[in-house]
Design a protein around this motif. Structure first.
Motif, PDB file in Angstrom:
ATOM      1  N   LEU A 134       0.847  -1.195   0.000  1.00  0.00           N
ATOM      2  CA  LEU A 134       0.000   0.000   0.000  1.00  0.00           C
ATOM      3  C   LEU A 134       0.881   1.242   0.000  1.00  0.00           C
ATOM      4  CD1 LEU A 134      -2.748   1.404   0.206  1.00  0.00           C
ATOM      5  CD2 LEU A 134      -2.623   1.130   2.695  1.00  0.00           C
ATOM      6  N   LEU A 135       0.715   2.060  -1.034  1.00  0.00           N
ATOM      7  CA  LEU A 135       1.421   3.334  -1.141  1.00  0.00           C
ATOM      8  C   LEU A 135       0.398   4.454  -1.008  1.00  0.00           C
ATOM      9  CD1 LEU A 135       3.877   5.138  -1.800  1.00  0.00           C
ATOM     10  CD2 LEU A 135       3.349   4.795  -4.233  1.00  0.00           C
ATOM     11  N   GLN A 136       0.569   5.285   0.012  1.00  0.00           N
ATOM     12  CA  GLN A 136      -0.336   6.408   0.239  1.00  0.00           C
ATOM     13  C   GLN A 136       0.438   7.709   0.039  1.00  0.00           C
ATOM     14  OE1 GLN A 136      -3.618   4.808   3.347  1.00  0.00           O
ATOM     15  NE2 GLN A 136      -1.695   5.395   4.318  1.00  0.00           N
ATOM     16  N   VAL A 137      -0.075   8.546  -0.842  1.00  0.00           N
ATOM     17  CA  VAL A 137       0.563   9.824  -1.124  1.00  0.00           C
ATOM     18  C   VAL A 137      -0.334  10.935  -0.583  1.00  0.00           C
ATOM     19  CG1 VAL A 137       1.458  11.365  -2.898  1.00  0.00           C
ATOM     20  CG2 VAL A 137       1.659   8.882  -3.189  1.00  0.00           C
ATOM     21  N   ALA A 138       0.178  11.666   0.395  1.00  0.00           N
ATOM     22  CA  ALA A 138      -0.567  12.790   0.960  1.00  0.00           C
ATOM     23  C   ALA A 138      -0.335  13.997   0.057  1.00  0.00           C
ATOM     24  CB  ALA A 138      -0.096  13.075   2.382  1.00  0.00           C
ATOM     25  N   PHE A 139      -1.401  14.456  -0.590  1.00  0.00           N
ATOM     26  CA  PHE A 139      -1.265  15.517  -1.587  1.00  0.00           C
ATOM     27  C   PHE A 139      -2.409  16.506  -1.403  1.00  0.00           C
ATOM     28  CE2 PHE A 139      -0.804  17.497  -5.727  1.00  0.00           C
ATOM     29  CZ  PHE A 139       0.573  17.463  -5.913  1.00  0.00           C
ATOM     30  N   ASN A 140      -2.071  17.780  -1.274  1.00  0.00           N
ATOM     31  CA  ASN A 140      -3.025  18.793  -0.820  1.00  0.00           C
ATOM     32  C   ASN A 140      -3.612  18.342   0.514  1.00  0.00           C
ATOM     33  OD1 ASN A 140      -4.336  21.282  -1.017  1.00  0.00           O
ATOM     34  ND2 ASN A 140      -6.129  20.402  -2.024  1.00  0.00           N
ATOM     35  N   TYR A 141      -2.707  17.929   1.382  1.00  0.00           N
ATOM     36  CA  TYR A 141      -3.066  17.327   2.666  1.00  0.00           C
ATOM     37  C   TYR A 141      -2.514  18.166   3.814  1.00  0.00           C
ATOM     38  CZ  TYR A 141      -2.933  14.163   6.666  1.00  0.00           C
ATOM     39  OH  TYR A 141      -3.087  13.615   7.919  1.00  0.00           O
ATOM     40  N   GLY A 142      -3.291  18.241   4.881  1.00  0.00           N
ATOM     41  CA  GLY A 142      -2.839  18.827   6.138  1.00  0.00           C
ATOM     42  C   GLY A 142      -3.499  18.072   7.273  1.00  0.00           C
ATOM     43  N   GLY A 143      -2.747  17.753   8.308  1.00  0.00           N
ATOM     44  CA  GLY A 143      -3.303  16.987   9.416  1.00  0.00           C
ATOM     45  C   GLY A 143      -4.453  17.697  10.102  1.00  0.00           C
ATOM     46  N   ARG A 144      -4.321  19.001  10.329  1.00  0.00           N
ATOM     47  CA  ARG A 144      -5.400  19.755  10.960  1.00  0.00           C
ATOM     48  C   ARG A 144      -6.638  19.773  10.068  1.00  0.00           C
ATOM     49  NH1 ARG A 144      -2.224  25.173  13.191  1.00  0.00           N
ATOM     50  NH2 ARG A 144      -1.165  24.190  14.976  1.00  0.00           N
ATOM     51  N   ALA A 145      -6.431  20.025   8.784  1.00  0.00           N
ATOM     52  CA  ALA A 145      -7.558  20.074   7.851  1.00  0.00           C
ATOM     53  C   ALA A 145      -8.275  18.731   7.798  1.00  0.00           C
ATOM     54  CB  ALA A 145      -7.066  20.465   6.458  1.00  0.00           C
ATOM     55  N   ASP A 146      -7.522  17.645   7.866  1.00  0.00           N
ATOM     56  CA  ASP A 146      -8.126  16.317   7.803  1.00  0.00           C
ATOM     57  C   ASP A 146      -9.011  16.064   9.020  1.00  0.00           C
ATOM     58  OD1 ASP A 146      -8.537  13.882   6.488  1.00  0.00           O
ATOM     59  OD2 ASP A 146      -6.948  12.886   7.628  1.00  0.00           O
ATOM     60  N   ILE A 147      -8.547  16.484  10.195  1.00  0.00           N
ATOM     61  CA  ILE A 147      -9.346  16.318  11.410  1.00  0.00           C
ATOM     62  C   ILE A 147     -10.612  17.172  11.335  1.00  0.00           C
ATOM     63  CG2 ILE A 147      -9.378  16.722  13.903  1.00  0.00           C
ATOM     64  CD1 ILE A 147      -6.342  16.050  13.877  1.00  0.00           C
ATOM     65  N   VAL A 148     -10.465  18.408  10.869  1.00  0.00           N
ATOM     66  CA  VAL A 148     -11.627  19.292  10.724  1.00  0.00           C
ATOM     67  C   VAL A 148     -12.627  18.702   9.731  1.00  0.00           C
ATOM     68  CG1 VAL A 148     -12.388  21.538   9.853  1.00  0.00           C
ATOM     69  CG2 VAL A 148     -10.426  21.398  11.394  1.00  0.00           C
ATOM     70  N   ASP A 149     -12.134  18.194   8.608  1.00  0.00           N
ATOM     71  CA  ASP A 149     -13.024  17.614   7.601  1.00  0.00           C
ATOM     72  C   ASP A 149     -13.792  16.421   8.163  1.00  0.00           C
ATOM     73  OD1 ASP A 149     -12.172  19.494   5.800  1.00  0.00           O
ATOM     74  OD2 ASP A 149     -10.846  18.136   4.686  1.00  0.00           O
ATOM     75  N   ALA A 150     -13.112  15.586   8.951  1.00  0.00           N
ATOM     76  CA  ALA A 150     -13.774  14.419   9.537  1.00  0.00           C
ATOM     77  C   ALA A 150     -14.854  14.848  10.531  1.00  0.00           C
ATOM     78  CB  ALA A 150     -12.742  13.527  10.228  1.00  0.00           C
ATOM     79  N   ALA A 151     -14.554  15.865  11.337  1.00  0.00           N
ATOM     80  CA  ALA A 151     -15.538  16.355  12.309  1.00  0.00           C
ATOM     81  C   ALA A 151     -16.739  16.972  11.599  1.00  0.00           C
ATOM     82  CB  ALA A 151     -14.879  17.374  13.239  1.00  0.00           C
TER      83      ALA A 151
END
Length: 249
Positions: A134-151
């Motif tokens: 499994l190769l995961q490429v984080a692109f246009n990614y931010g950890g804070r933004a990801d948490i906000v999006d999930a919430a």
């Protein structure tokens, strides 16, 4: 949340290594070359690392390709980075598919050039049947933004009547871009810098942090082998305490 996705569950089997690929610009500057050359050499380092990973016991590799903050770079540099995505997928996607690699692109599709978003979708679809690596490429990614999006997604689901209950760790984790993948065992950052730079903030909770004083374009099998060796030497407690040694009889 299952044990396979619980970050507090000690890993069994192949490792999940996440890498902040840092140092392309400094590598180029040290040689009097444009930053674009450093980024191109960084792609070659990525290819070497992907090839070496399974041989070193790595089953999942997540790399930080482009952050939500990288849009603040010059238009020329952003254009160069987007061009590298186009050329890499054009030259390597079939090879990755044939090698049994499944590719996931983590991050927001919104804001990406249309063809880049389509490339990401096509790469995921074309390799979705694979399971060797499994190769995961984080692109246009931010950890804070990801948490906000999930919430936000959970709140929207509750308001729409398709979800109930409070927002707990399991629910939030299931809404992250990395959901469905293995827990992160270690996060490696090259170039000697020692910070996460908004990468996998939620997933880093029980990950081992390894900082290597090597610029990313110089990275490859030896660097990854060293990182794995450092990880193997760590005493991972996951918030607990080691069992006391039994006294000799």
């Amino acid at each position: 949340m299952s044990a396979a996705s619980d970050p507090a569950t000690p890993p069994e089997g192949p490792l999940h290594v996440a890498i902040i690929m840092d140092g392309n610009g400094r590598w180029a500057a040290a040689r009097g070359l444009p930053r674009a050359v450093g980024h191109r050499e960084g792609v070659q380092a990525l290819k070497r690392t992907i090839e070496a990973a399974p041989k070193l016991g790595v089953g999942c590799l997540t790399v930080f390709g482009f952050s939500t903050e990288n849009w603040s770079r010059s238009a020329d540099e952003v254009s160069d980075l987007m061009g590298l995505v186009r050329s890499y997928v054009a030259s390597d996607l079939k090879r990755l598919e044939k090698a049994g690699v499944r590719l996931r692109v983590l991050g927001r599709r919104e804001g990406l050039p249309r063809d880049i978003a389509e490339i990401a979708d096509r790469a995921e679809t074309q390799t979705g049947h694979n399971s060797k690596f499994l190769l995961q490429v984080a692109f246009n990614y931010g950890g804070r933004a990801d948490i906000v999006d999930a919430a936000r997604a959970h709140v929207d689901a509750v308001l729409a009547g398709t979800a109930t209950g409070p927002l707990d760790e399991a629910t939030l984790g299931a809404g992250l871009a990395t959901a469905g993948g293995p827990p992160v065992d270690m996060i490696v950052r090259t170039s000697g810098e020692q910070r996460l730079s908004n990468f996998l903030l939620w997933e880093a909770a029980y990950a081992e942090l390894i900082y290597q004083d090597i610029l990313w374009p110089d990275y490859g099998p030896e660097g990854l082998a060293d990182a794995v060796a450092q990880f193997r030497d760590r005493d991972r407690r996951f918030g607990g305490r080691p069992a006391p040694a039994l006294a000799a009889g």
